[in-house]
Scaffold this active site. Structure first.
Site, PDB file in Angstrom:
ATOM      1  N   ASP A   1       0.834  -1.192   0.000  1.00  0.00           N
ATOM      2  CA  ASP A   1       0.000   0.000   0.000  1.00  0.00           C
ATOM      3  C   ASP A   1       0.876   1.252   0.000  1.00  0.00           C
ATOM      4  O   ASP A   1       2.026   1.222   0.454  1.00  0.00           O
ATOM      5  CB  ASP A   1      -0.905   0.038   1.229  1.00  0.00           C
ATOM      6  CG  ASP A   1      -1.912  -1.110   1.256  1.00  0.00           C
ATOM      7  OD1 ASP A   1      -2.234  -1.630   0.163  1.00  0.00           O
ATOM      8  OD2 ASP A   1      -2.358  -1.478   2.358  1.00  0.00           O
ATOM      9  N   LYS A   2       0.317   2.351  -0.463  1.00  0.00           N
ATOM     10  CA  LYS A   2       1.050   3.616  -0.528  1.00  0.00           C
ATOM     11  C   LYS A   2       1.720   3.954   0.797  1.00  0.00           C
ATOM     12  O   LYS A   2       2.886   4.358   0.837  1.00  0.00           O
ATOM     13  CB  LYS A   2       0.089   4.734  -0.934  1.00  0.00           C
ATOM     14  CG  LYS A   2       0.701   6.127  -0.897  1.00  0.00           C
ATOM     15  CD  LYS A   2      -0.331   7.186  -1.231  1.00  0.00           C
ATOM     16  CE  LYS A   2       0.257   8.593  -1.117  1.00  0.00           C
ATOM     17  NZ  LYS A   2      -0.738   9.649  -1.419  1.00  0.00           N
TER      18      LYS A   2
END
Length: 339
Positions: A163-164
């Site tokens: 995830d970011k």
């Protein structure tokens, strides 16, 4: 994305995308005459028939950008129906999506690199793959700049994602055979991926817990994932092993081992057992101990080299924000004892 789309989009800056007066080589105005064959078709389907060298996805992007006219009027719905003898035009020009797969020089924290693969430590805030809202500045763009040959690989050799706002280790392929081998190894659970996470609430009960709960799109909130009943909602089997490292009055530090790779798997499973990650607002966490993003870090990656057969283990130190959060809660993390 077809090659012709990449050719038409090469070399145009993003700020030029809305310049309707652009008459340079990056824009081609194509006249359209719809026939009885297209009568009753959706607009996007009819465009595919008349402009077959471009993909339906790309043509839909042009519709969204108001680049398609029918009978002199801009049409904004791909589902609009066409009639025989309608006439129109389409502006063939770059879209944010068609420009997404371009090299962008950026610093990459490489842990290991050879001619077949690389292992890197992804920082917080770096998006892995272009997507709506992040068509540039992604890890994929950086990989294309780092290795020009990556353009020949699907997703520039990316075989798994973080995830970011999750930091830590990723492996990236540099050849197609190695990419295929890594994908098979991940699917066969032969690649070890371990994370450390800081979660809310003191730990209670046994120190090791296996969570085997299916994950799917949350039926009440389509923007997030959830543990689902697969008799009622679509989902996929998911397993996470969770081991307590330390607990305190504020929360707990745990080690999570992935056995499957579902979207937001650790975040969903931790929330499901009553320990949402610190600062993970999407799954019930809140900012604490100075953390402004979900407190999750992929610290260990173990794999067998697809070409040499060598057993390889990599570790990434905790990022500063997570180290400071542990100190604030009086927890400690000893890298030398993390197997």
């Amino acid at each position: 994305m077809k090659n012709s789309e990449l050719i038409i989009s090469s070399g145009l800056d993003s700020e030029d995308l809305d310049d309707r007066a652009d008459t340079g080589p990056e824009l081609e105005l194509r006249d359209l005459v719809f026939s009885e064959t297209q009568h009753g078709m959706r607009l996007d389907q009819a465009l595919v028939a008349l402009v077959p060298e471009f993909s339906r996805s790309y043509l839909q992007q042009l519709i969204d950008l108001e680049g398609v006219k029918v009978n002199g009027r801009v049409v904004r719905k791909p589902s609009a129906r066409i009639k025989a003898a309608d006439v129109g035009s389409v502006e063939l020009r770059p879209t944010p999506q068609s420009q997404a797969f371009k090299p962008e020089i950026m610093p990459l924290s490489l842990i290991y690199e050879d001619e077949y693969l690389m292992v890197l430590n992804k920082p917080v805030g770096l998006v892995v793959h272009p997507a709506p809202g992040n068509w540039s500045g992604t890890l994929l763009n950086g990989l294309l700049a780092h290795d020009p040959q990556a353009v020949n690989l699907p997703r520039a050799g990316i075989v798994h994602r973080l995830d970011k706002d999750t930091s830590g280790l990723m492996v990236v392929a540099r050849t197609r055979p190695v990419m295929d081998a890594l994908v098979r190894s991940i699917a066969a659970r032969q690649v070890g991926r371990q994370y450390v996470a800081l979660a809310h609430h003191p730990w209670v009960g046994k120190g090791v817990r296996e969570v085997s709960e299916p994950i799917g799109r949350d039926p009440r909130n389509r923007l997030r994932m959830a543990v689902v009943d697969m008799d009622k909602n679509p989902g996929k089997l998911a397993r996470t092993d969770i081991e307590l490292l330390q607990s305190c009055d504020h929360g707990c530090l745990v080690r999570c081992t992935l056995h499957t790779g579902r979207t937001h798997q650790i975040r969903v499973h931790m929330a499901w057992i009553g320990h949402p990650l610190v600062a993970d607002a999407l799954y019930g966490g809140s900012n604490a101990a100075g953390m402004q993003r979900q407190a999750l870090h992929a610290y260990r990656l173990a794999l067998m080299h697809p070409v040499t057969g060598q057993s390889m283990v990599f570790r990434a130190p905790l990022p500063d924000d997570l180290s400071h959060a542990l100190a604030e809660w009086g927890l400690s993390y000893n890298e030398t004892t993390m197997a």
